[in-house]
Design a protein around this motif. Structure first.
Motif, PDB file in Angstrom:
ATOM      1  N   VAL A  46       0.860  -1.186   0.000  1.00 55.01           N
ATOM      2  CA  VAL A  46       0.000   0.000   0.000  1.00 55.01           C
ATOM      3  C   VAL A  46       0.897   1.238   0.000  1.00 55.01           C
ATOM      4  N   ARG A  47       0.405   2.319  -0.572  1.00 57.86           N
ATOM      5  CA  ARG A  47       1.219   3.531  -0.721  1.00 57.86           C
ATOM      6  C   ARG A  47       1.684   4.128   0.598  1.00 57.86           C
ATOM      7  N   CYS A  48       0.879   4.014   1.633  1.00 58.37           N
ATOM      8  CA  CYS A  48       1.254   4.653   2.903  1.00 58.37           C
ATOM      9  C   CYS A  48       2.510   4.025   3.502  1.00 58.37           C
ATOM     10  N   PHE A  49       2.872   2.814   3.065  1.00 57.89           N
ATOM     11  CA  PHE A  49       4.106   2.179   3.520  1.00 57.89           C
ATOM     12  C   PHE A  49       5.255   2.389   2.536  1.00 57.89           C
ATOM     13  N   ALA A  50       4.935   2.674   1.277  1.00 57.16           N
ATOM     14  CA  ALA A  50       5.954   2.753   0.236  1.00 57.16           C
ATOM     15  C   ALA A  50       6.415   4.181  -0.071  1.00 57.16           C
ATOM     16  N   LEU A  51       5.493   5.120  -0.122  1.00 54.48           N
ATOM     17  CA  LEU A  51       5.827   6.491  -0.508  1.00 54.48           C
ATOM     18  C   LEU A  51       5.763   7.423   0.690  1.00 54.48           C
ATOM     19  N   ASP A  52       6.906   7.947   1.074  1.00 52.68           N
ATOM     20  CA  ASP A  52       7.013   8.870   2.211  1.00 52.68           C
ATOM     21  C   ASP A  52       6.276   8.323   3.441  1.00 52.68           C
ATOM     22  N   PRO A  53       6.681   7.140   3.909  1.00 54.38           N
ATOM     23  CA  PRO A  53       5.944   6.489   4.995  1.00 54.38           C
ATOM     24  C   PRO A  53       6.134   7.187   6.348  1.00 54.38           C
ATOM     25  N   SER A  54       5.079   7.162   7.113  1.00 60.19           N
ATOM     26  CA  SER A  54       5.123   7.626   8.501  1.00 60.19           C
ATOM     27  C   SER A  54       4.014   6.915   9.255  1.00 60.19           C
ATOM     28  N   VAL A  55       4.151   6.893  10.550  1.00 66.69           N
ATOM     29  CA  VAL A  55       3.132   6.252  11.370  1.00 66.69           C
ATOM     30  C   VAL A  55       1.809   6.996  11.228  1.00 66.69           C
ATOM     31  N   SER A  56       1.855   8.325  11.253  1.00 67.02           N
ATOM     32  CA  SER A  56       0.597   9.090  11.205  1.00 67.02           C
ATOM     33  C   SER A  56      -0.125   8.917   9.872  1.00 67.02           C
ATOM     34  N   SER A  57       0.601   8.929   8.745  1.00 66.12           N
ATOM     35  CA  SER A  57      -0.081   8.744   7.457  1.00 66.12           C
ATOM     36  C   SER A  57      -0.631   7.324   7.347  1.00 66.12           C
ATOM     37  N   SER A  58       0.092   6.357   7.889  1.00 69.13           N
ATOM     38  CA  SER A  58      -0.373   4.975   7.858  1.00 69.13           C
ATOM     39  C   SER A  58      -1.641   4.808   8.680  1.00 69.13           C
ATOM     40  N   LEU A  59      -1.685   5.443   9.847  1.00 66.59           N
ATOM     41  CA  LEU A  59      -2.864   5.337  10.707  1.00 66.59           C
ATOM     42  C   LEU A  59      -4.094   5.930  10.034  1.00 66.59           C
ATOM     43  N   LYS A  60      -3.931   7.059   9.357  1.00 71.24           N
ATOM     44  CA  LYS A  60      -5.061   7.677   8.661  1.00 71.24           C
ATOM     45  C   LYS A  60      -5.632   6.724   7.619  1.00 71.24           C
ATOM     46  N   PHE A  61      -4.746   6.094   6.838  1.00 70.99           N
ATOM     47  CA  PHE A  61      -5.192   5.173   5.806  1.00 70.99           C
ATOM     48  C   PHE A  61      -5.814   3.918   6.413  1.00 70.99           C
ATOM     49  N   LEU A  62      -5.149   3.324   7.392  1.00 72.89           N
ATOM     50  CA  LEU A  62      -5.606   2.054   7.953  1.00 72.89           C
ATOM     51  C   LEU A  62      -6.939   2.191   8.685  1.00 72.89           C
ATOM     52  N   ARG A  63      -7.188   3.333   9.283  1.00 67.70           N
ATOM     53  CA  ARG A  63      -8.466   3.527   9.982  1.00 67.70           C
ATOM     54  C   ARG A  63      -9.635   3.619   9.005  1.00 67.70           C
ATOM     55  N   LYS A  64      -9.357   3.990   7.751  1.00 64.95           N
ATOM     56  CA  LYS A  64     -10.413   4.106   6.747  1.00 64.95           C
ATOM     57  C   LYS A  64     -10.541   2.852   5.884  1.00 64.95           C
ATOM     58  N   THR A  65      -9.582   1.928   5.993  1.00 65.83           N
ATOM     59  CA  THR A  65      -9.510   0.805   5.064  1.00 65.83           C
ATOM     60  C   THR A  65      -9.463  -0.518   5.832  1.00 65.83           C
ATOM     61  N   PRO A  66     -10.612  -1.130   6.077  1.00 66.80           N
ATOM     62  CA  PRO A  66     -10.662  -2.351   6.891  1.00 66.80           C
ATOM     63  C   PRO A  66      -9.815  -3.509   6.351  1.00 66.80           C
ATOM     64  N   TRP A  67      -9.760  -3.707   5.033  1.00 67.86           N
ATOM     65  CA  TRP A  67      -8.987  -4.836   4.501  1.00 67.86           C
ATOM     66  C   TRP A  67      -7.493  -4.661   4.778  1.00 67.86           C
ATOM     67  N   ALA A  68      -7.009  -3.416   4.711  1.00 61.81           N
ATOM     68  CA  ALA A  68      -5.597  -3.164   4.980  1.00 61.81           C
ATOM     69  C   ALA A  68      -5.297  -3.321   6.471  1.00 61.81           C
ATOM     70  N   ARG A  69      -6.226  -2.890   7.294  1.00 62.71           N
ATOM     71  CA  ARG A  69      -6.032  -3.060   8.741  1.00 62.71           C
ATOM     72  C   ARG A  69      -5.992  -4.545   9.098  1.00 62.71           C
ATOM     73  N   ASP A  70      -6.845  -5.351   8.463  1.00 62.68           N
ATOM     74  CA  ASP A  70      -6.817  -6.797   8.701  1.00 62.68           C
ATOM     75  C   ASP A  70      -5.456  -7.386   8.337  1.00 62.68           C
ATOM     76  N   LYS A  71      -4.872  -6.920   7.225  1.00 61.70           N
ATOM     77  CA  LYS A  71      -3.557  -7.409   6.819  1.00 61.70           C
ATOM     78  C   LYS A  71      -2.480  -7.003   7.826  1.00 61.70           C
ATOM     79  N   VAL A  72      -2.566  -5.783   8.333  1.00 56.92           N
ATOM     80  CA  VAL A  72      -1.605  -5.321   9.339  1.00 56.92           C
ATOM     81  C   VAL A  72      -1.732  -6.159  10.606  1.00 56.92           C
ATOM     82  N   GLU A  73      -2.949  -6.423  11.042  1.00 53.32           N
ATOM     83  CA  GLU A  73      -3.153  -7.242  12.239  1.00 53.32           C
ATOM     84  C   GLU A  73      -2.608  -8.654  12.024  1.00 53.32           C
ATOM     85  N   GLY A  74      -2.836  -9.223  10.844  1.00 52.12           N
ATOM     86  CA  GLY A  74      -2.319 -10.550  10.543  1.00 52.12           C
ATOM     87  C   GLY A  74      -0.803 -10.588  10.526  1.00 52.12           C
ATOM     88  N   LEU A  75      -0.181  -9.577   9.923  1.00 56.72           N
ATOM     89  CA  LEU A  75       1.278  -9.511   9.891  1.00 56.72           C
ATOM     90  C   LEU A  75       1.837  -9.304  11.287  1.00 56.72           C
TER      91      LEU A  75
END
Length: 87
Positions: A46-75
């Motif tokens: 996902v872009r939030c991990f690849a392009l200019d990654p930060s914890v805050s940008s990742s959190l914004k994306f993951l809170r809006k995207t359930p499938w990506a959050r599921d992948k993060v929890e699984g990893l």
């Protein structure tokens, strides 16, 4: 007499859940420290991990995207298992 007080308490539902008490921010921080942002982007493309990654940008994306959050929890759970095996 109050009958509610005579009933035994039910056990907490989350006692066996390894994610109980772990925030999304904690997961992203620990994953980025363990794998690095590049490794994280390879495992979850996902872009939030690849392009200019930060914890805050990742959190914004993951809170809006359930499938990506599921992948993060699984990893995160996979990382915990790997850490236990390494000990």
């Amino acid at each position: 007499m109050n009958q509610a007080s005579s009933k035994p308490e039910a056990p907490p539902a989350q006692t066996r859940n390894p994610l109980h008490g772990i925030t999304l921010e904690m997961m992203v921080t620990q994953l980025s420290e363990f794998y690095g942002w590049d490794g994280l982007a390879q495992r979850i493309p996902v872009r939030c991990f690849a392009l200019d990654p930060s914890v805050s940008s990742s959190l914004k994306f993951l809170r809006k995207t359930p499938w990506a959050r599921d992948k993060v929890e699984g990893l995160y759970l996979f990382m915990l298992r790997e850490q236990r095996r390494a000990r």
